[in-house]
Design a protein around this motif. Structure first.
Motif, PDB file in Angstrom:
ATOM      1  N   GLU A   1       0.759  -1.234  -0.054  1.00 39.64           N
ATOM      2  CA  GLU A   1       0.071   0.005  -0.060  1.00 39.64           C
ATOM      3  C   GLU A   1       0.874   1.143   0.195  1.00 39.64           C
ATOM      4  OE1 GLU A   1      -2.473  -0.550   3.534  1.00 39.64           O
ATOM      5  OE2 GLU A   1      -3.597  -2.225   2.354  1.00 39.64           O
ATOM      6  N   CYS A   2       2.079   1.273   0.248  1.00 36.73           N
ATOM      7  CA  CYS A   2       3.113   2.256   0.032  1.00 36.73           C
ATOM      8  C   CYS A   2       3.367   2.541  -1.369  1.00 36.73           C
ATOM      9  CB  CYS A   2       4.457   1.735   0.804  1.00 36.73           C
ATOM     10  SG  CYS A   2       5.809   2.863   0.650  1.00 36.73           S
ATOM     11  N   ASP A   3       2.948   4.037  -1.576  1.00 38.12           N
ATOM     12  CA  ASP A   3       3.351   4.525  -3.040  1.00 38.12           C
ATOM     13  C   ASP A   3       4.747   5.006  -2.943  1.00 38.12           C
ATOM     14  OD1 ASP A   3       3.527   5.816  -5.256  1.00 38.12           O
ATOM     15  OD2 ASP A   3       1.561   6.660  -5.191  1.00 38.12           O
ATOM     16  N   SER A   4       5.762   4.326  -3.339  1.00 39.07           N
ATOM     17  CA  SER A   4       7.028   4.649  -3.235  1.00 39.07           C
ATOM     18  C   SER A   4       7.367   6.043  -4.041  1.00 39.07           C
ATOM     19  CB  SER A   4       8.022   3.526  -3.746  1.00 39.07           C
ATOM     20  OG  SER A   4       7.967   2.507  -3.116  1.00 39.07           O
ATOM     21  N   ALA A   5       6.569   6.023  -5.329  1.00 41.62           N
ATOM     22  CA  ALA A   5       6.949   7.444  -5.777  1.00 41.62           C
ATOM     23  C   ALA A   5       6.557   8.499  -5.162  1.00 41.62           C
ATOM     24  CB  ALA A   5       6.135   7.294  -7.060  1.00 41.62           C
ATOM     25  N   LYS A   6       5.492   8.561  -4.342  1.00 45.29           N
ATOM     26  CA  LYS A   6       4.969   9.517  -3.655  1.00 45.29           C
ATOM     27  C   LYS A   6       5.708   9.850  -2.047  1.00 45.29           C
ATOM     28  CE  LYS A   6       0.384   9.910  -5.551  1.00 45.29           C
ATOM     29  NZ  LYS A   6      -1.206   9.722  -5.255  1.00 45.29           N
ATOM     30  N   THR A   7       5.832   8.631  -1.686  1.00 44.13           N
ATOM     31  CA  THR A   7       6.570   8.519  -0.181  1.00 44.13           C
ATOM     32  C   THR A   7       8.023   8.430  -0.182  1.00 44.13           C
ATOM     33  OG1 THR A   7       6.388   6.210   0.121  1.00 44.13           O
ATOM     34  CG2 THR A   7       4.392   7.232   0.628  1.00 44.13           C
TER      35      THR A   7
END
Length: 114
Positions: free
Chosen positions: A50-56
């Motif tokens: 659920e972790c959006d790497s691009a955003k976080t």
């Protein structure tokens, strides 16, 4: 068993994953153990999916299963994205598995100095 504070659990997972060096990878279980919940590796997997790497900016692609298999690759959209990100850091992937897993494996319990 104590009720787990979901937000604290997620933050603890993120804090560990942010420290994984480029070119290395760890397992869901190693992260779970490092944050004090050794039986919750599947929860770590869920947090990573659920972790959006691009955003976080959290390098979730560096977290794989205990055998070095890219089991969470579908969370990265196109099935090849997780592999591309790891390969861009010099990690070799063969048949969805990290080659030389023992050498690439980063154990937060050994690597993080407190």
């Amino acid at each position: 068993m104590n009720k787990i504070d979901k937000a604290s659990f997620i933050q603890a997972v993120y804090d560990i994953v942010k420290t994984i060096p480029s070119g290395r990878a760890t397992s869901y279980g190693a992260v779970a153990k490092a944050i004090g919940y050794p039986n919750l590796s599947r929860m770590v997997g869920r947090v990573m999916s659920e972790c959006d790497s691009a955003k976080t900016g959290i390098p979730a692609f560096r977290v794989v299963n205990s055998q070095g298999i890219l089991s969470g690759k579908d969370a990265f959209g196109s099935s090849g994205e997780m592999q591309k990100m790891l390969e861009s850091e010099g990690v070799t992937i063969v048949n969805d598995r990290i080659k030389n897993w023992k050498a690439i494996f980063w154990d937060p319990m050994d690597e993080i100095q407190i």
